[in-house]
Scaffold this motif. Sequence first.
Motif, PDB file in Angstrom:
ATOM      1  N   ASP A  60       1.656   6.765 -14.108  1.00  0.00           N
ATOM      2  CA  ASP A  60       1.455   7.961 -13.301  1.00  0.00           C
ATOM      3  C   ASP A  60       1.207   7.559 -11.847  1.00  0.00           C
ATOM      4  N   ARG A  61       0.825   8.528 -11.037  1.00  0.00           N
ATOM      5  CA  ARG A  61       0.671   8.301  -9.597  1.00  0.00           C
ATOM      6  C   ARG A  61      -0.502   7.371  -9.263  1.00  0.00           C
ATOM      7  N   GLY A  62      -1.336   7.114 -10.240  1.00  0.00           N
ATOM      8  CA  GLY A  62      -2.440   6.191 -10.016  1.00  0.00           C
ATOM      9  C   GLY A  62      -2.026   4.744  -9.968  1.00  0.00           C
ATOM     10  N   PHE A  63      -0.743   4.476 -10.202  1.00  0.00           N
ATOM     11  CA  PHE A  63      -0.210   3.112 -10.165  1.00  0.00           C
ATOM     12  C   PHE A  63       0.928   3.033  -9.142  1.00  0.00           C
ATOM     13  N   PRO A  64       0.647   3.218  -7.856  1.00  0.00           N
ATOM     14  CA  PRO A  64       1.733   3.187  -6.860  1.00  0.00           C
ATOM     15  C   PRO A  64       2.408   1.826  -6.817  1.00  0.00           C
ATOM     16  N   PRO A  65       3.732   1.791  -6.727  1.00  0.00           N
ATOM     17  CA  PRO A  65       4.438   0.515  -6.719  1.00  0.00           C
ATOM     18  C   PRO A  65       4.347  -0.181  -5.364  1.00  0.00           C
ATOM     19  N   PRO A  66       4.388  -1.506  -5.361  1.00  0.00           N
ATOM     20  CA  PRO A  66       4.538  -2.237  -4.099  1.00  0.00           C
ATOM     21  C   PRO A  66       5.896  -1.941  -3.474  1.00  0.00           C
ATOM     22  N   VAL A  67       6.033  -2.323  -2.218  1.00  0.00           N
ATOM     23  CA  VAL A  67       7.293  -2.173  -1.500  1.00  0.00           C
ATOM     24  C   VAL A  67       7.783  -3.564  -1.105  1.00  0.00           C
ATOM     25  N   LEU A  68       8.993  -3.902  -1.515  1.00  0.00           N
ATOM     26  CA  LEU A  68       9.596  -5.172  -1.138  1.00  0.00           C
ATOM     27  C   LEU A  68      10.457  -4.984   0.100  1.00  0.00           C
ATOM     28  N   VAL A  69      10.396  -5.960   0.985  1.00  0.00           N
ATOM     29  CA  VAL A  69      11.138  -5.923   2.246  1.00  0.00           C
ATOM     30  C   VAL A  69      11.849  -7.252   2.438  1.00  0.00           C
ATOM     31  N   ALA A  70      12.850  -7.237   3.319  1.00  0.00           N
ATOM     32  CA  ALA A  70      13.676  -8.426   3.510  1.00  0.00           C
ATOM     33  C   ALA A  70      13.047  -9.445   4.439  1.00  0.00           C
ATOM     34  N   ASP A  71      12.162  -9.000   5.333  1.00  0.00           N
ATOM     35  CA  ASP A  71      11.612  -9.924   6.320  1.00  0.00           C
ATOM     36  C   ASP A  71      10.369  -9.320   6.955  1.00  0.00           C
ATOM     37  N   ARG A  72       9.764 -10.097   7.816  1.00  0.00           N
ATOM     38  CA  ARG A  72       8.527  -9.673   8.464  1.00  0.00           C
ATOM     39  C   ARG A  72       8.761  -8.461   9.374  1.00  0.00           C
ATOM     40  N   ALA A  73       9.899  -8.398  10.036  1.00  0.00           N
ATOM     41  CA  ALA A  73      10.176  -7.263  10.918  1.00  0.00           C
ATOM     42  C   ALA A  73      10.187  -5.958  10.133  1.00  0.00           C
ATOM     43  N   MET A  74      10.784  -5.969   8.955  1.00  0.00           N
ATOM     44  CA  MET A  74      10.821  -4.772   8.124  1.00  0.00           C
ATOM     45  C   MET A  74       9.420  -4.401   7.659  1.00  0.00           C
ATOM     46  N   ALA A  75       8.612  -5.395   7.342  1.00  0.00           N
ATOM     47  CA  ALA A  75       7.242  -5.141   6.925  1.00  0.00           C
ATOM     48  C   ALA A  75       6.424  -4.551   8.066  1.00  0.00           C
ATOM     49  N   THR A  76       6.620  -5.074   9.267  1.00  0.00           N
ATOM     50  CA  THR A  76       5.863  -4.603  10.432  1.00  0.00           C
ATOM     51  C   THR A  76       6.125  -3.131  10.714  1.00  0.00           C
ATOM     52  N   ALA A  77       7.346  -2.673  10.425  1.00  0.00           N
ATOM     53  CA  ALA A  77       7.682  -1.270  10.655  1.00  0.00           C
ATOM     54  C   ALA A  77       6.962  -0.347   9.680  1.00  0.00           C
ATOM     55  N   LEU A  78       6.493  -0.881   8.555  1.00  0.00           N
ATOM     56  CA  LEU A  78       5.854  -0.053   7.537  1.00  0.00           C
ATOM     57  C   LEU A  78       4.336  -0.100   7.603  1.00  0.00           C
TER      58      LEU A  78
END
Length: 222
Positions: A60-78
């Motif tokens: 359920d919504r109590g288990f939010p999934p992680p988000v995978l990104v390709a690089d640090r720049a993509m992570a910084t935007a999030l």
Amino acid sequence: MPAIYDCADPASLLDGVRAARTAVAAGQCIVMPTDTVYGIAADAFSHAAVAGLLAAKGRDRGFPPPVLVADRAMATALAEAFPPELEPLLEAHWPGPLTVIVRAQPSLTWDLGDTGGTVALRVPDHPIALGLLRETGPLAVSSANLHGMPAATTAQEAAEMLGDRIALVLDAGPVGAEVPAGAQNGSTILDCSTGGVVRIVRQGVLPREAVAAALGDLLADD
């Protein structure tokens, strides 16, 4: 059973990545390899797709999934920000089996579940995963298994557990690394969202010693 694409065959890999990109854009869930386990993935910015991912796993919504990104720049935007004290750790273990929970960029219009305004981010150390992420952008990704079952380390295990809940599987052969005693098969997850000490909320394949070497006194005691 979902379609399974053999990524050891260049033609099948090309077809599989194209099909995965199309499925993600259509709001469907796919299975992709990572450096730790196979993951069930969906468009992080589609409310319906993320809800479908959680439903496929029986969560359920109590288990939010992680988000995978390709690089640090993509992570910084999030992320709203990365604490500067994290830099040595990210430099050493991204890409790698390290997930960091930080405050999410408040302007983002997504719904990953009950996150409390945070997001768990990771750059996986797997060429197929990184290649797909460069084409799709950020993906919500959780281990490819039913809730309460062991995480899949082969494409066949993932396909058998998830079945018609997923559109396709990218098969890169067995994945994973040696798991330290007492740890879980998956990335090590750190909560870095409080602005104070960093806490290990899941001990995965990245050893505590490696985290402590980079963070020093910033890492909270068990």
